[in-house]
Design a protein around this motif. Structure first.
Motif, PDB file in Angstrom:
ATOM      1  N   LEU A 283     -98.452  62.919 118.119  1.00 31.17           N
ATOM      2  CA  LEU A 283     -97.940  64.079 118.850  1.00 31.17           C
ATOM      3  C   LEU A 283     -97.003  64.904 117.970  1.00 31.17           C
ATOM      4  CD1 LEU A 283     -97.075  62.979 122.515  1.00 31.17           C
ATOM      5  CD2 LEU A 283     -98.689  64.725 121.786  1.00 31.17           C
ATOM      6  N   LEU A 284     -96.194  64.214 117.178  1.00 29.15           N
ATOM      7  CA  LEU A 284     -95.294  64.938 116.282  1.00 29.15           C
ATOM      8  C   LEU A 284     -96.082  65.795 115.302  1.00 29.15           C
ATOM      9  CD1 LEU A 284     -92.534  65.582 115.120  1.00 29.15           C
ATOM     10  CD2 LEU A 284     -92.656  63.465 113.784  1.00 29.15           C
ATOM     11  N   MET A 285     -97.170  65.267 114.776  1.00 26.87           N
ATOM     12  CA  MET A 285     -97.989  66.047 113.858  1.00 26.87           C
ATOM     13  C   MET A 285     -98.609  67.248 114.569  1.00 26.87           C
ATOM     14  SD  MET A 285    -101.440  65.122 111.788  1.00 26.87           S
ATOM     15  CE  MET A 285    -102.205  66.407 110.786  1.00 26.87           C
ATOM     16  N   LEU A 286     -99.071  67.051 115.814  1.00 23.22           N
ATOM     17  CA  LEU A 286     -99.652  68.158 116.577  1.00 23.22           C
ATOM     18  C   LEU A 286     -98.640  69.276 116.767  1.00 23.22           C
ATOM     19  CD1 LEU A 286    -101.823  69.439 118.431  1.00 23.22           C
ATOM     20  CD2 LEU A 286    -100.826  68.112 120.319  1.00 23.22           C
ATOM     21  N   TRP A 287     -97.433  68.932 117.244  1.00 19.91           N
ATOM     22  CA  TRP A 287     -96.427  69.963 117.521  1.00 19.91           C
ATOM     23  C   TRP A 287     -95.949  70.636 116.237  1.00 19.91           C
ATOM     24  CZ3 TRP A 287     -97.574  70.840 122.040  1.00 19.91           C
ATOM     25  CH2 TRP A 287     -97.577  69.899 123.075  1.00 19.91           C
ATOM     26  N   SER A 288     -95.754  69.867 115.177  1.00 16.72           N
ATOM     27  CA  SER A 288     -95.281  70.479 113.930  1.00 16.72           C
ATOM     28  C   SER A 288     -96.354  71.363 113.308  1.00 16.72           C
ATOM     29  CB  SER A 288     -94.829  69.393 112.941  1.00 16.72           C
ATOM     30  OG  SER A 288     -95.876  68.500 112.648  1.00 16.72           O
ATOM     31  N   THR A 289     -97.620  70.980 113.443  1.00 18.61           N
ATOM     32  CA  THR A 289     -98.703  71.826 112.928  1.00 18.61           C
ATOM     33  C   THR A 289     -98.772  73.139 113.697  1.00 18.61           C
ATOM     34  OG1 THR A 289     -99.995  69.882 112.256  1.00 18.61           O
ATOM     35  CG2 THR A 289    -101.189  71.962 112.519  1.00 18.61           C
ATOM     36  N   LEU A 290     -98.712  73.071 115.018  1.00 20.25           N
ATOM     37  CA  LEU A 290     -98.761  74.291 115.830  1.00 20.25           C
ATOM     38  C   LEU A 290     -97.544  75.174 115.571  1.00 20.25           C
ATOM     39  CD1 LEU A 290    -100.074  72.865 119.236  1.00 20.25           C
ATOM     40  CD2 LEU A 290    -101.335  74.184 117.529  1.00 20.25           C
ATOM     41  N   THR A 291     -96.375  74.556 115.348  1.00 18.98           N
ATOM     42  CA  THR A 291     -95.184  75.339 115.008  1.00 18.98           C
ATOM     43  C   THR A 291     -95.377  76.066 113.687  1.00 18.98           C
ATOM     44  OG1 THR A 291     -93.785  73.730 116.168  1.00 18.98           O
ATOM     45  CG2 THR A 291     -92.691  75.250 114.665  1.00 18.98           C
ATOM     46  N   GLY A 292     -95.938  75.367 112.700  1.00 24.14           N
ATOM     47  CA  GLY A 292     -96.188  75.987 111.410  1.00 24.14           C
ATOM     48  C   GLY A 292     -97.176  77.131 111.487  1.00 24.14           C
ATOM     49  N   VAL A 293     -98.228  76.955 112.278  1.00 26.60           N
ATOM     50  CA  VAL A 293     -99.227  78.021 112.436  1.00 26.60           C
ATOM     51  C   VAL A 293     -98.598  79.241 113.109  1.00 26.60           C
ATOM     52  CG1 VAL A 293    -101.365  78.650 113.612  1.00 26.60           C
ATOM     53  CG2 VAL A 293    -101.191  76.451 112.430  1.00 26.60           C
ATOM     54  N   SER A 294     -97.811  79.017 114.157  1.00 26.76           N
ATOM     55  CA  SER A 294     -97.182  80.148 114.853  1.00 26.76           C
ATOM     56  C   SER A 294     -96.228  80.900 113.936  1.00 26.76           C
ATOM     57  CB  SER A 294     -96.453  79.658 116.109  1.00 26.76           C
ATOM     58  OG  SER A 294     -95.375  78.807 115.769  1.00 26.76           O
ATOM     59  N   VAL A 312     -93.211  82.623 122.413  1.00 29.54           N
ATOM     60  CA  VAL A 312     -93.326  81.541 123.395  1.00 29.54           C
ATOM     61  C   VAL A 312     -93.960  80.314 122.754  1.00 29.54           C
ATOM     62  CG1 VAL A 312     -94.459  80.847 125.535  1.00 29.54           C
ATOM     63  CG2 VAL A 312     -93.404  83.110 125.362  1.00 29.54           C
ATOM     64  N   ALA A 313     -95.001  80.533 121.946  1.00 30.06           N
ATOM     65  CA  ALA A 313     -95.677  79.409 121.283  1.00 30.06           C
ATOM     66  C   ALA A 313     -94.731  78.694 120.332  1.00 30.06           C
ATOM     67  CB  ALA A 313     -96.912  79.913 120.536  1.00 30.06           C
ATOM     68  N   TYR A 314     -94.000  79.480 119.533  1.00 33.16           N
ATOM     69  CA  TYR A 314     -93.042  78.860 118.611  1.00 33.16           C
ATOM     70  C   TYR A 314     -91.958  78.103 119.380  1.00 33.16           C
ATOM     71  CZ  TYR A 314     -88.891  78.359 115.784  1.00 33.16           C
ATOM     72  OH  TYR A 314     -87.774  77.842 115.185  1.00 33.16           O
ATOM     73  N   GLY A 315     -91.393  78.734 120.424  1.00 36.18           N
ATOM     74  CA  GLY A 315     -90.334  78.085 121.181  1.00 36.18           C
ATOM     75  C   GLY A 315     -90.794  76.784 121.805  1.00 36.18           C
ATOM     76  N   PHE A 316     -91.972  76.790 122.415  1.00 37.22           N
ATOM     77  CA  PHE A 316     -92.477  75.587 123.089  1.00 37.22           C
ATOM     78  C   PHE A 316     -92.757  74.471 122.084  1.00 37.22           C
ATOM     79  CE2 PHE A 316     -95.678  72.795 124.841  1.00 37.22           C
ATOM     80  CZ  PHE A 316     -95.247  72.577 126.133  1.00 37.22           C
ATOM     81  N   THR A 317     -93.492  74.781 121.021  1.00 41.81           N
ATOM     82  CA  THR A 317     -93.894  73.731 120.076  1.00 41.81           C
ATOM     83  C   THR A 317     -92.714  73.233 119.243  1.00 41.81           C
ATOM     84  OG1 THR A 317     -94.568  75.458 118.490  1.00 41.81           O
ATOM     85  CG2 THR A 317     -96.273  74.554 119.939  1.00 41.81           C
ATOM     86  N   SER A 318     -91.799  74.136 118.854  1.00 40.05           N
ATOM     87  CA  SER A 318     -90.638  73.680 118.090  1.00 40.05           C
ATOM     88  C   SER A 318     -89.713  72.835 118.954  1.00 40.05           C
ATOM     89  CB  SER A 318     -89.874  74.875 117.512  1.00 40.05           C
ATOM     90  OG  SER A 318     -89.353  75.695 118.545  1.00 40.05           O
ATOM     91  N   GLY A 319     -89.599  73.175 120.239  1.00 39.92           N
ATOM     92  CA  GLY A 319     -88.837  72.327 121.147  1.00 39.92           C
ATOM     93  C   GLY A 319     -89.529  71.005 121.400  1.00 39.92           C
ATOM     94  N   VAL A 376     -94.149  81.116 104.127  1.00 44.80           N
ATOM     95  CA  VAL A 376     -93.617  79.947 103.423  1.00 44.80           C
ATOM     96  C   VAL A 376     -92.981  78.963 104.402  1.00 44.80           C
ATOM     97  CG1 VAL A 376     -91.864  79.194 101.774  1.00 44.80           C
ATOM     98  CG2 VAL A 376     -93.304  81.158 101.242  1.00 44.80           C
ATOM     99  N   ALA A 377     -92.287  79.484 105.421  1.00 47.86           N
ATOM    100  CA  ALA A 377     -91.709  78.604 106.440  1.00 47.86           C
ATOM    101  C   ALA A 377     -92.798  77.811 107.150  1.00 47.86           C
ATOM    102  CB  ALA A 377     -90.903  79.427 107.441  1.00 47.86           C
ATOM    103  N   GLY A 378     -93.883  78.484 107.528  1.00 46.77           N
ATOM    104  CA  GLY A 378     -95.004  77.776 108.147  1.00 46.77           C
ATOM    105  C   GLY A 378     -95.622  76.758 107.223  1.00 46.77           C
ATOM    106  N   ALA A 379     -95.688  77.091 105.923  1.00 45.58           N
ATOM    107  CA  ALA A 379     -96.268  76.158 104.953  1.00 45.58           C
ATOM    108  C   ALA A 379     -95.435  74.889 104.846  1.00 45.58           C
ATOM    109  CB  ALA A 379     -96.388  76.839 103.593  1.00 45.58           C
ATOM    110  N   PHE A 380     -94.108  75.006 104.928  1.00 47.76           N
ATOM    111  CA  PHE A 380     -93.254  73.818 104.890  1.00 47.76           C
ATOM    112  C   PHE A 380     -93.558  72.895 106.069  1.00 47.76           C
ATOM    113  CE2 PHE A 380     -90.265  76.041 101.931  1.00 47.76           C
ATOM    114  CZ  PHE A 380     -90.139  75.012 101.012  1.00 47.76           C
ATOM    115  N   LEU A 381     -93.725  73.472 107.256  1.00 43.19           N
ATOM    116  CA  LEU A 381     -94.036  72.631 108.419  1.00 43.19           C
ATOM    117  C   LEU A 381     -95.412  71.985 108.290  1.00 43.19           C
ATOM    118  CD1 LEU A 381     -91.908  74.867 110.037  1.00 43.19           C
ATOM    119  CD2 LEU A 381     -92.526  73.198 111.763  1.00 43.19           C
ATOM    120  N   LEU A 382     -96.382  72.719 107.782  1.00 46.94           N
ATOM    121  CA  LEU A 382     -97.713  72.142 107.598  1.00 46.94           C
ATOM    122  C   LEU A 382     -97.690  71.043 106.540  1.00 46.94           C
ATOM    123  CD1 LEU A 382     -99.888  75.385 107.745  1.00 46.94           C
ATOM    124  CD2 LEU A 382     -99.577  73.671 109.530  1.00 46.94           C
ATOM    125  N   ALA A 383     -96.870  71.220 105.490  1.00 50.35           N
ATOM    126  CA  ALA A 383     -96.741  70.173 104.474  1.00 50.35           C
ATOM    127  C   ALA A 383     -96.110  68.917 105.072  1.00 50.35           C
ATOM    128  CB  ALA A 383     -95.901  70.685 103.298  1.00 50.35           C
TER     129      ALA A 383
END
Length: 429
Positions: A283-294, A312-319, A376-383
């Motif tokens: 689940l952590l990987m799912l939420w962090s991936t979606l946060t990075g994409v957003s 909304v997508a960033y707020g929900f997934t980052s939370g 670059v911020a999204g890339a860090f989360l995807l990494a």
């Protein structure tokens, strides 16, 4: 004190959740809302904004880098006296700040003294909560961390109202009184003795063992990468929207929309973390991936509707990733080493939080816009998400640990979620 074979998953643990709720509000709610004092300090001391901004920065740095100290003390003396001491330090720091005559006084009082109090409060409380819960750990953590979002909404207008009526010195006195409630939060933390505790040794032995465990080190790297890009919208989203022609008020309101989604995401993720079978790391990987994409899509969006959807997508997934991030760690290191493990992780991942915003600002200065900053911020989360793939039992085909491994009981908990044990009463802890 009789030792339990496993966490009670209830009973007095819900009082610990209540304590963590108010404690997270009194630490991070104050930190997030402290910007209302910024203009007052600039005017009162006739200093540059950059110098004034170091007050909060020092406080955050001390809170994060001091977390291992709070963890080590909690391992030796228990979380109750440590958190209560932290509450006294945080209160005393704000009290002294109300008498400040220079920025140096504020650096020492709010930054160093209150920051030390926050360091002794947050990590031991979250670690104590993790020891009380096993099957319901994600839900309990999610409920506890909603205090951050709710207090962020309440404290900013409250502090502004206090300043308007009592000036900044009087307001700091009242914030000091508010911070004293951390002592009551600490008093609610009841020590819990588990059967695995004697096997892990003292803080030094725990630290040595953690630094030699590959899964723990990889998880620390993953969270550090995630933390590097996590806070970028809170720092630069309003400026990005103004570059697109938005007025300051609607731009700030969009950040409030993301904060509301963040609050909902924490509770929803906490429930899912306990309800969905399998390792919480998935689940952590799912939420962090979606946060990075957003995050990476923010520069692409131009229409108001698309930007609201992304916020909304960033707020929900980052939370949503926050409570499960705290829930994965006890599964890796065991509840007996959670104090030391959580303190060490918070200290290392703070490096990402401190470097992320300056890097984003540098990219803005070099390129002239925030496109590279958000990508670059999204890339860090995807990494960071990709590093999570290497954790034990992330894939169903991962080999089981040998029976002789001391961490076998811990890693076996990653594979499945069994039925809930019977709840114990508060007096049994």
């Amino acid at each position: 004190m009789a030792r339990r074979a496993e966490p009670p998953d209830g009973g007095w643990g819900w009082m610990v959740v209540l304590s963590a709720f108010f404690q997270s509000a009194l630490v991070f709610g104050v930190l997030r809302s402290f910007g209302v004092f910024f203009v007052e300090f600039v005017a009162a001391f006739e200093e540059q904004a950059a110098r004034v901004s170091w007050i909060a920065s020092i406080g955050i740095a001390v809170q994060q880098f001091g977390s291992p100290v709070g963890s080590a003390l909690s391992t030796k003396f228990g979380p109750r006296p440590v958190v209560m001491t932290g509450g006294v330090l945080a209160t005393f720091g704000m009290l002294l700040a109300s008498f400040a005559t220079s920025l140096t006084h504020l650096y020492l009082s709010i930054g160093l003294l209150s920051g030390s109090g926050w360091a002794l409060s947050f990590t031991p409380t979250l670690a104590c909560l993790s020891r009380y819960f096993s099957r319901r750990r994600s839900l309990a953590t999610g409920l506890a961390l909603t205090g951050v979002g709710l207090s962020s909404f309440a404290f900013a207008p409250l502090f502004q109202w206090l300043i308007s009526y009592y000036a900044w010195r009087g307001a700091l006195l009242l914030v000091s009184a508010l911070s004293f409630h951390l002592v009551a939060c600490g008093a609610l933390l009841r020590p819990l003795s588990l059967a695995e505790d004697p096997a892990v040794g003292g803080p030094g032995a725990q630290l040595t063992s953690l630094l030699h465990e590959g899964p723990f080190l990889r998880y620390t790297v993953a969270l550090t990468l995630i933390n590097t890009g996590y806070f970028i919208p809170y720092v630069h989203l309003v400026a990005h929207l103004q570059d697109l022609g938005w007025d300051p008020l609607p731009a700030a309101f969009l950040l409030s929309v993301a904060a509301i989604a963040d609050l909902v995401g924490r509770v929803a993720s906490g429930w899912l973390g306990d309800a969905v079978p399998g390792p919480v790391a998935r689940l952590l990987m799912l939420w962090s991936t979606l946060t990075g994409v957003s995050l990476a899509l923010f520069p692409v969006a131009r229409a108001s509707t698309a930007l609201v959807i992304l916020a909304v997508a960033y707020g929900f997934t980052s939370g949503a990733l926050t409570p499960v991030a705290f829930s994965v760690l006890p599964e890796l290191v065991g509840t007996a080493r959670i104090y030391c493990g959580l303190g060490l992780v918070q200290m290392v991942e703070s490096i990402g939080g401190l470097l992320g915003a300056p890097l984003s600002g540098y990219l803005r200065d070099v390129t002239g816009n925030y496109t590279a900053s958000f990508v670059v911020a999204g890339a860090f989360l995807l990494a960071g998400s990709s590093v999570l793939l290497t954790l034990p039992h992330f894939f169903p085909c991962s080999p089981a640990p040998t029976s002789g491994s001391p961490q076998a009981p811990v890693t076996e908990a990653l594979d499945s979620k069994g039925p809930l044990p019977e709840e114990e009463g508060p007096g049994d802890a």
